[in-house]
Design a protein around this motif. Structure first.
Motif, short mmCIF file in Angstrom:
data_model
loop_
_atom_site.label_atom_id
_atom_site.label_comp_id
_atom_site.label_asym_id
_atom_site.label_seq_id
_atom_site.Cartn_x
_atom_site.Cartn_y
_atom_site.Cartn_z
N THR A 54 1.25 8.23 -17.44
CA THR A 54 1.74 7.83 -16.12
C THR A 54 0.73 8.11 -15.01
OG1 THR A 54 2.77 10.00 -15.77
CG2 THR A 54 4.13 8.29 -16.80
N VAL A 55 -0.23 8.99 -15.25
CA VAL A 55 -1.22 9.33 -14.21
C VAL A 55 -2.65 9.07 -14.68
CG1 VAL A 55 0.26 11.04 -13.13
CG2 VAL A 55 -1.20 11.74 -15.01
N SER A 56 -2.83 8.40 -15.80
CA SER A 56 -4.17 8.16 -16.32
C SER A 56 -5.01 7.32 -15.36
CB SER A 56 -4.09 7.47 -17.69
OG SER A 56 -3.43 6.22 -17.55
N MET A 64 -2.97 16.21 -5.65
CA MET A 64 -1.75 15.94 -4.87
C MET A 64 -2.02 15.83 -3.37
SD MET A 64 1.40 15.21 -4.71
CE MET A 64 2.19 15.65 -6.25
N PRO A 65 -2.87 16.70 -2.68
CA PRO A 65 -3.11 16.56 -1.23
C PRO A 65 -3.74 15.21 -0.87
CG PRO A 65 -3.73 18.73 -1.97
CD PRO A 65 -3.47 17.95 -3.20
N VAL A 66 -4.63 14.72 -1.69
CA VAL A 66 -5.27 13.43 -1.42
C VAL A 66 -4.25 12.30 -1.45
CG1 VAL A 66 -7.04 11.81 -2.20
CG2 VAL A 66 -7.44 14.28 -2.37
N LEU A 67 -3.37 12.29 -2.44
CA LEU A 67 -2.36 11.23 -2.59
C LEU A 67 -1.36 11.25 -1.44
CD1 LEU A 67 -1.63 11.51 -6.42
CD2 LEU A 67 -3.06 9.82 -5.25
N ALA A 113 4.34 5.73 -5.37
CA ALA A 113 4.46 5.82 -6.82
C ALA A 113 3.49 6.84 -7.38
CB ALA A 113 4.20 4.44 -7.45
N ASP A 114 2.27 6.92 -6.81
CA ASP A 114 1.29 7.90 -7.31
C ASP A 114 1.76 9.32 -7.03
OD1 ASP A 114 -0.26 5.79 -8.09
OD2 ASP A 114 -1.60 5.85 -6.34
N VAL A 115 2.27 9.57 -5.82
CA VAL A 115 2.76 10.91 -5.47
C VAL A 115 3.91 11.30 -6.39
CG1 VAL A 115 3.94 12.25 -3.69
CG2 VAL A 115 2.00 10.81 -3.08
N GLU A 173 0.83 -1.20 0.00
CA GLU A 173 0.00 0.00 0.00
C GLU A 173 0.87 1.25 0.00
OE1 GLU A 173 -2.39 -0.46 3.46
OE2 GLU A 173 -3.70 -2.00 2.59
N ARG A 174 1.97 1.21 0.84
CA ARG A 174 2.87 2.36 0.90
C ARG A 174 3.56 2.58 -0.45
NH1 ARG A 174 7.84 2.05 3.42
NH2 ARG A 174 8.02 0.17 2.10
#
Length: 813
Positions: A526-528, A555-558, A253-255, A247-248
């Motif tokens: 990369t972010v789709s 970005m704040p949610v991620l 990777a998303d951030v 999960e981490r």
């Protein structure tokens, strides 16, 4: 061992090649004055065999090389049993000394050729020692017998005799052996001490120590249960930790993917730059078409003009023809001058020949007149003429000799002048002929050049052929037109290059624009998965602004999702460390302690302590075996200590040397007595008296015993010779091979013996020569050497020593 042939050249005093053939020679004498070179023959034998001479130090080679020679060699053929050997050594002079340049030992075949068995100075010496069983010192004692020393030995005291035997027999080897035994004693004692020192740290390798380690291993059996229970708990904790880590990692990777979104530099101006590049292509294409049109017009104008190379060829050929004409005129003048000079030279030759004819006639007249007048020499008016027998009216006139000589000189000068005139005429004729040949060749070449000019003129327009000015103007006009056309072609090439650059710039900008669209597509991909908006694909800059605005919103949610996952991982890690610490404490309770210098796994610690315990058992057993071996080593070394001490103490005693010398003397007396009896025809034998001094038993005189000091010169020689032969046999018998030595050379001072003693000595030597040995003596006593069947006369002159076989008095009789 029996010498067969000695060959020397450049050796000692033997400068020239010298061969001494001893084949089938049983008894010979080396005869010559002192310093003639007799001892050098013996040096040649020992040098060929051992690379040294007895008279010089082992390292001294330079005295053996003749002073006037740069190189020298010695060859010795000798037999051992049925085998013939050839030893060869070559000497060479160096800047400061001399050395042995080459050495070889050959086994001689029946055809005289040799098979090489050693090919270096050291290997030849070693192989000779193996074949003969004698080293250098032993060979010199066995073959070259120092007879004078044995006469002294015969009359010497016990101490003097012992000293001489120690020197000749090398008895001092036992002193060396005693010293070596004492050295070995120290070494053996050192081995005992070292073994004790190595044994001391092994004293703990006992059966009780091995049992204690086995008990320690049995106590580790509870560790298996502790490891199994802890493994189940730790595996469950690891599984929860793996989920939390996944999960981490996803949140991270998303951030990172959203944070990496950034508009590339220059994207906003790419479209405008591509349009401008397209316009530049149109301008460059128009300029190229104009340059091509101008070049084509000039090229058409050139096509209507005469060829440049043809006009230039006519100009060049005309100039060449003119130079040839001028050269021909110059050669013609030189040829006419040469012809005149040749005529003048012929006239000078004719005049010289005329002068020669006149001078010869004048000389002949004077010679004839002088001959006739010499018949009248001494006659006067009134004397009868010897030719016509009539009285002379006047005194006859006789021409002087200097008039004839002057006429002869005039003739010689005239002939010399004629020869010079002839040579001058020939030179001028050759010069005229050469100039004539050059003039003919020049005329031929000028004709060919004129033909070439005519042929070249046919290739240009007729108006230009007869008017040089028109031809020059046409040539200048054609060159100018050519230069204009080449300049136009250069402008075409420049226009081509400008058009290529414009097209290349436009292609590069279009590729950059396409790459920029691919870049934004890749960035969105990369972010789709996070719900990125779709691109409008009309304005590149507008699409990038839309994508970056969306990134700022998500970005704040991620970031919050990533922080929650990391907190979950920290909690699982604390649980894992607590369970592992409880396992470490349980293992410590049964004596298994993890290492503190590294992070050691508990299972690895259990395996380590068990392996360590097993290793300690193996080491204890190995130590026990080594301890037993060391105890045996101590026992063996202690035996060596006791043995070498006993031998060292025994050989250190002077009594041993005296005992050994007494035994040698006793054996020598037995052997020498038999020899003496044989040499004296049964009259004498050798013994020792009560004081241990030598004595002779005279069997003819009722076995009377006579001291050595009472013997006559001949008796002393026979007794000393018998002792020398006995010692020679003793040394040979104790050699390593026991080789039979079939040669003896007696170097005795025969010059002090009287006539009766010399007769006794000669008889003894003759009998010795019939014993199967090859016997040689070195002497300058003629009365003795004349009785020897073979005499080798050694002489020395300004060119070195010579050795020649001389017939003896016996052979002459």
């Amino acid at each position: 061992m029996r010498p067969l042939r000695i060959t020397m050249e450049g050796f000692a005093s033997f400068t020239d090649r010298t061969v001494i053939d001893l084949t089938d020679v049983d008894l010979f004498a080396l005869e010559g004055r002192t310093g003639a070179g007799k001892s050098s023959v013996i040096d040649a034998i020992t040098f060929a065999l051992y690379g040294r001479a007895h008279r010089y130090d082992a390292r001294q080679v330079s005295p053996l090389l003749s002073q006037s020679c740069g190189t020298g060699f010695v060859a010795l053929e000798f037999s051992v049993g049925d085998t013939v050997w050839r030893a060869v050594r070559v000497l060479a002079r160096t800047k400061t000394s001399a050395n042995t340049k080459e050495a070889r030992l050959e086994r001689v075949r029946e055809d005289g050729s040799g098979k090489v068995e050693a090919a270096s100075p050291r290997s030849v010496t070693d192989r000779v020692g193996e074949i003969l069983g004698l080293d250098f010192d032993q060979f010199c004692k066995v073959v070259v017998l120092p007879q004078g020393a044995f006469a002294e030995f015969l009359r010497s005291t016990g101490k003097e005799r012992a000293d001489l035997l120690v020197e000749i027999l090398g008895v001092d080897i036992y002193r060396v052996m005693g010293s070596a035994a004492r050295v070995r004693n120290k070494a053996a004692q050192g081995r005992v001490d070292i073994a004790h020192a190595r044994l001391e740290p092994l004293e703990g390798a006992t059966p009780e120590a091995i049992k204690a380690v086995h008990a320690e291993i049995k106590g580790y059996e509870a560790a298996d249960g502790l490891l199994a229970e802890a493994a189940d708990d730790l595996d469950a904790i690891k599984a929860r930790g793996t989920v939390a880590a996944q999960e981490r990692d996803t949140a991270t990777a998303d951030v990172d993917a959203v944070a990496a979104l950034a508009i590339p530099a220059g994207v906003g101006t790419l479209a405008a730059e591509a349009a401008a590049a397209k316009d530049r292509i149109g301008v460059a294409d128009k300029a190229r078409r104009e340059a091509v049109a101008a070049s084509d017009a000039l090229e058409s104008a050139l096509a209507g003009m005469p060829a440049l190379d043809r006009m230039q060829r006519v100009v060049d050929l005309r100039a060449g023809y003119q130079r040839m004409v001028e050269q021909g005129v110059a050669l013609k003048g030189k040829a006419e001058t040469a012809a005149q000079e040749a005529d003048n030279a012929q006239m000078a030759l004719d005049e010289a020949e005329r002068v020669v004819v006149e001078a010869r006639e004048a000389h002949e007249v004077l010679r004839a007149t002088g001959h006739a007048h010499r018949l009248l020499a001494g006659l006067h008016a009134g004397d009868d003429c010897p030719t016509c027998q009539r009285p002379l009216d006047t005194d006859p006139a006789v021409p002087a000799d200097d008039e004839i000589a002057a006429a002869a000189k005039l003739l010689a000068d005239a002939e010399q002048a004629r020869k010079a005139a002839s040579a001058g005429r020939d030179t001028k004729v050759r010069e005229h002929a050469a100039l004539g040949a050059r003039l003919t060749a020049a005329r031929d070449e000028a004709m060919r050049a004129k033909t070439d000019v005519a042929e070249a003129e046919e290739a240009i327009p007729a108006p230009l052929r007869d008017d040089p000015g028109a031809l020059s103007a046409a040539l200048t006009e054609r060159r100018a037109a050519q230069q204009q056309w080449e300049a136009a072609r250069g402008r075409v090439r420049q226009a081509d290059a400008a058009l290529d650059r414009a097209r290349s710039d436009a292609e590069t900008l279009n590729e950059s624009l396409a790459s920029a669209w691919k870049a934004i597509d890749a960035a969105r991909d990369t972010v789709s998965r996070l719900g990125a908006p779709a691109l409008a694909r009309e304005d590149l800059g507008a699409d990038w602004k839309m994508l970056l605005d969306w990134a700022g919103e998500i970005m704040p949610v991620l970031t919050a999702t990533k922080a929650a996952a990391e907190a979950k991982i920290d909690k699982v890690s604390q649980e894992y460390r607590a369970r592992r610490q409880r396992l470490v404490e349980d293992l410590s309770a049964i004596g298994i302690h993890l290492r503190t210098d590294i992070k050691e796994d508990p299972a690895a610690a259990v395996s380590r302590v068990r392996t360590d315990a097993a290793g300690r058992i193996a080491r204890l057993r190995a130590d026990a075996e080594r301890a037993e071996a060391l105890r045996e080593e101590v026992t063996d070394a202690q035996s060596d200590v006791e043995l070498t001490k006993e031998v060292g103490d025994l050989l250190a005693s002077k009594g041993f040397e005296r005992w050994l010398i007494d035994r040698v003397v006793a054996r020598l007396v037995v052997t020498a007595s038999a020899r003496l009896k044989e040499l004296s025809g049964g009259q004498y034998s050798l013994t020792t008296d009560d004081a241990g001094e030598f004595a002779v038993i005279d069997h003819v005189n009722a076995d009377s015993v006579r001291t050595a000091k009472s013997l006559s010169g001949g008796e002393t020689f026979l007794t000393a010779l018998a002792l020398a032969l006995a010692l020679s046999d003793h040394v040979a018998a104790h050699s390593t091979q026991g080789t039979k030595i079939e040669a003896l050379i007696l170097d005795e001072g025969f010059g002090t013996l009287d006539a009766d003693t010399l007769d006794t000595v000669a008889v003894a030597i003759e009998e010795l020569g019939q014993s199967g040995k090859q016997v040689g003596i070195i002497s300058h006593v003629r009365e003795l050497t004349e009785r020897i069947p073979h005499r080798i006369l050694v002489t020395r002159g300004h060119d070195g020593s010579k050795a020649t076989m001389q017939p003896s008095a016996l052979q002459a009789a």
